[in-house]
Design a protein around this motif. Structure first.
Motif, PDB file in Angstrom:
ATOM      1  N   ASN A  19       2.776  -9.454 -18.369  1.00  0.00           N
ATOM      2  CA  ASN A  19       1.665  -9.278 -17.442  1.00  0.00           C
ATOM      3  C   ASN A  19       2.112  -8.547 -16.171  1.00  0.00           C
ATOM      4  O   ASN A  19       1.396  -7.706 -15.639  1.00  0.00           O
ATOM      5  N   GLU A  20       3.308  -8.869 -15.712  1.00  0.00           N
ATOM      6  CA  GLU A  20       3.852  -8.192 -14.527  1.00  0.00           C
ATOM      7  C   GLU A  20       4.052  -6.708 -14.793  1.00  0.00           C
ATOM      8  O   GLU A  20       3.792  -5.876 -13.935  1.00  0.00           O
ATOM      9  N   ILE A  21       4.548  -6.421 -15.987  1.00  0.00           N
ATOM     10  CA  ILE A  21       4.775  -5.016 -16.336  1.00  0.00           C
ATOM     11  C   ILE A  21       3.433  -4.288 -16.454  1.00  0.00           C
ATOM     12  O   ILE A  21       3.293  -3.142 -16.025  1.00  0.00           O
ATOM     13  N   MET A  22       2.439  -4.995 -16.984  1.00  0.00           N
ATOM     14  CA  MET A  22       1.104  -4.393 -17.063  1.00  0.00           C
ATOM     15  C   MET A  22       0.589  -4.066 -15.661  1.00  0.00           C
ATOM     16  O   MET A  22       0.048  -2.991 -15.413  1.00  0.00           O
ATOM     17  N   GLN A  23       0.796  -5.010 -14.748  1.00  0.00           N
ATOM     18  CA  GLN A  23       0.369  -4.795 -13.364  1.00  0.00           C
ATOM     19  C   GLN A  23       1.078  -3.569 -12.765  1.00  0.00           C
ATOM     20  O   GLN A  23       0.461  -2.731 -12.116  1.00  0.00           O
ATOM     21  N   MET A  24       2.362  -3.483 -13.069  1.00  0.00           N
ATOM     22  CA  MET A  24       3.142  -2.341 -12.565  1.00  0.00           C
ATOM     23  C   MET A  24       2.577  -1.031 -13.109  1.00  0.00           C
ATOM     24  O   MET A  24       2.416  -0.059 -12.368  1.00  0.00           O
ATOM     25  N   ILE A  25       2.270  -1.014 -14.388  1.00  0.00           N
ATOM     26  CA  ILE A  25       1.745   0.198 -15.019  1.00  0.00           C
ATOM     27  C   ILE A  25       0.430   0.619 -14.346  1.00  0.00           C
ATOM     28  O   ILE A  25       0.202   1.787 -14.050  1.00  0.00           O
TER      29      ILE A  25
ATOM     30  N   LEU B  71      -6.279  -7.726 -11.041  1.00  0.00           N
ATOM     31  CA  LEU B  71      -5.710  -6.395 -11.255  1.00  0.00           C
ATOM     32  C   LEU B  71      -6.598  -5.319 -10.630  1.00  0.00           C
ATOM     33  O   LEU B  71      -6.114  -4.396  -9.986  1.00  0.00           O
ATOM     34  N   LYS B  72      -7.904  -5.477 -10.805  1.00  0.00           N
ATOM     35  CA  LYS B  72      -8.850  -4.485 -10.264  1.00  0.00           C
ATOM     36  C   LYS B  72      -8.732  -4.429  -8.745  1.00  0.00           C
ATOM     37  O   LYS B  72      -8.675  -3.351  -8.150  1.00  0.00           O
ATOM     38  N   ALA B  73      -8.676  -5.604  -8.112  1.00  0.00           N
ATOM     39  CA  ALA B  73      -8.565  -5.649  -6.644  1.00  0.00           C
ATOM     40  C   ALA B  73      -7.278  -4.980  -6.183  1.00  0.00           C
ATOM     41  O   ALA B  73      -7.268  -4.212  -5.216  1.00  0.00           O
ATOM     42  N   SER B  74      -6.175  -5.258  -6.906  1.00  0.00           N
ATOM     43  CA  SER B  74      -4.886  -4.653  -6.524  1.00  0.00           C
ATOM     44  C   SER B  74      -4.930  -3.144  -6.706  1.00  0.00           C
ATOM     45  O   SER B  74      -4.439  -2.389  -5.862  1.00  0.00           O
TER      46      SER B  74
ATOM     47  N   ARG C 102       0.826  -1.211   0.000  1.00  0.00           N
ATOM     48  CA  ARG C 102       0.000   0.000   0.000  1.00  0.00           C
ATOM     49  C   ARG C 102       0.858   1.258   0.000  1.00  0.00           C
ATOM     50  O   ARG C 102       0.463   2.288  -0.524  1.00  0.00           O
ATOM     51  N   ALA C 103       2.058   1.149   0.611  1.00  0.00           N
ATOM     52  CA  ALA C 103       2.970   2.295   0.609  1.00  0.00           C
ATOM     53  C   ALA C 103       3.642   2.463  -0.762  1.00  0.00           C
ATOM     54  O   ALA C 103       4.381   3.408  -0.984  1.00  0.00           O
ATOM     55  N   GLY C 104       3.371   1.513  -1.673  1.00  0.00           N
ATOM     56  CA  GLY C 104       3.866   1.693  -3.040  1.00  0.00           C
ATOM     57  C   GLY C 104       5.057   0.838  -3.422  1.00  0.00           C
ATOM     58  O   GLY C 104       5.739   1.140  -4.389  1.00  0.00           O
ATOM     59  N   VAL C 105       5.315  -0.234  -2.648  1.00  0.00           N
ATOM     60  CA  VAL C 105       6.409  -1.132  -3.023  1.00  0.00           C
ATOM     61  C   VAL C 105       5.860  -2.203  -3.965  1.00  0.00           C
ATOM     62  O   VAL C 105       4.891  -2.882  -3.640  1.00  0.00           O
TER      63      VAL C 105
ATOM     64  N   LYS D 145      -6.950   3.229  -2.829  1.00  0.00           N
ATOM     65  CA  LYS D 145      -7.450   3.495  -1.483  1.00  0.00           C
ATOM     66  C   LYS D 145      -6.309   4.006  -0.592  1.00  0.00           C
ATOM     67  O   LYS D 145      -6.472   4.971   0.158  1.00  0.00           O
ATOM     68  N   ALA D 146      -5.156   3.332  -0.709  1.00  0.00           N
ATOM     69  CA  ALA D 146      -4.002   3.730   0.097  1.00  0.00           C
ATOM     70  C   ALA D 146      -3.555   5.153  -0.238  1.00  0.00           C
ATOM     71  O   ALA D 146      -2.987   5.843   0.598  1.00  0.00           O
TER      72      ALA D 146
END
Ligand code: ADP
Ligand code: MG
Ligand code: MG
Length: 253
Positions: A154-160, A99-102, A77-80, A108-109
């Motif tokens: 997919n990981e990079i997409m999540q990061m984006i 992805l939506k949940a993450s 949540r702090a962005g790591v 929210k954070a």
């Protein structure tokens, strides 16, 4: 941004990190190279709070907050953000739901309003395009049956989508063909900003042709033993690690 001081950490009964120091300013990209078993993945796990990795000494402050005082979830949540060397599969949970949940949690954070499903779908489709994944991948189970390259994209997409503060990419380039490598690099480059920092762990100088790091560090036997600019990566590519180590065992694997 990130300040790691005198970090000692162990896995089970083995001390892996032995006094690691690292300072990263906002917007910087730091590459970490080093022989197999040096502790590179351990560093990512310790920072992100993976269970089983125990901090013995030292601190790691992200924007003034000690990560080691925080639970794994709080750190996220702090962005790591940690992109794994081996991304996990979560069959039965769709990529889009995951992805939506993450992203909901990350927003929210940051005290940002949640996105509607339609708004999120729009963003997710754009992100798919950006990493060259067909939008059908949003409907599939998380990483389920994805090839190695597709998992990395997919990981990079999540990061984006998550917009993290500190991105740790652990050998995100290993096993990638040149096209996938460029996608990873472009994903990182598109996310570079003065508010976001990156730790890029890699065995190869190749990735650093596309992601220009501000600093390159060599991690050997649990410590940073040498730091320099991008030229250090080239030197390592040419000479290996043995010239840096006290024990002549370290070689690129
Ligand atoms: P690197 O990523 O630099 O190759 P790692 O951080 O993965 O190195 O590993 C550092 C050392 O810690 C290695 O000697 C490895 O065998 C050991 N290690 C890593 N994870 C575990 C574990 N779960 N249990 C025991 N030893 C481990
Ligand atoms: Mg390794
Ligand atoms: Mg590793």
């Amino acid at each position: 941004m990130l300040s790691i001081k005198n970090l000692h950490a162990r896995v089970e009964d083995k001390t892996i990190l032995k006094g690691l120091e690292l300072e990263i300013k906002p917007g910087e990209v730091h590459a970490i190279m080093g022989p197999n078993g040096a502790g590179k993945s351990t560093l990512g796990y310790v920072l992100s709070g993976r269970p089983g990795y125990e901090v013995e000494q030292g601190s790691a402050e992200l924007n003034g907050q000690n990560l080691f005082d925080m639970e794994t979830e709080e750190r996220a949540r702090a962005g790591v953000f940690l992109a794994f060397q081996y991304p996990v599969e979560i069959p039965g949970v769709s990529n889009l739901e995951f992805l939506k949940a993450s992203v909901d949690a990350a927003r929210k954070a940051r005290d940002e309003a949640p996105l509607s499903s339609a708004e999120f779908l729009k963003l997710a489709r754009v992100a798919c395009k950006q990493v060259n994944l067909p939008v059908e991948f949003l409907k599939r189970g998380v990483n389920e049956g994805f090839s190695g390259g597709e998992k990395k994209r997919n990981e990079i997409m999540q990061m984006i989508l998550l917009e993290p503060t500190l991105c740790i990419l652990d050998e995100t380039d290993s096993g990638l063909d040149i096209d996938a490598l460029k996608v990873v690099a472009e994903g990182v480059n598109s996310q570079r900003s003065e508010k976001r920092s990156f730790i890029v762990v890699t065995h190869y100088q190749r990735l650093l042709d596309y992601i220009k790091p501000d600093y390159v560090h060599v991690l050997s036997d649990g410590k940073i033993v040498k730091s320099g600019g991008p030229e250090l990566a080239q030197e390592l590519e040419a000479q290996g690690y043995s010239w840096l180590a006290k024990d002549p065992v370290a070689e690129v694997n």
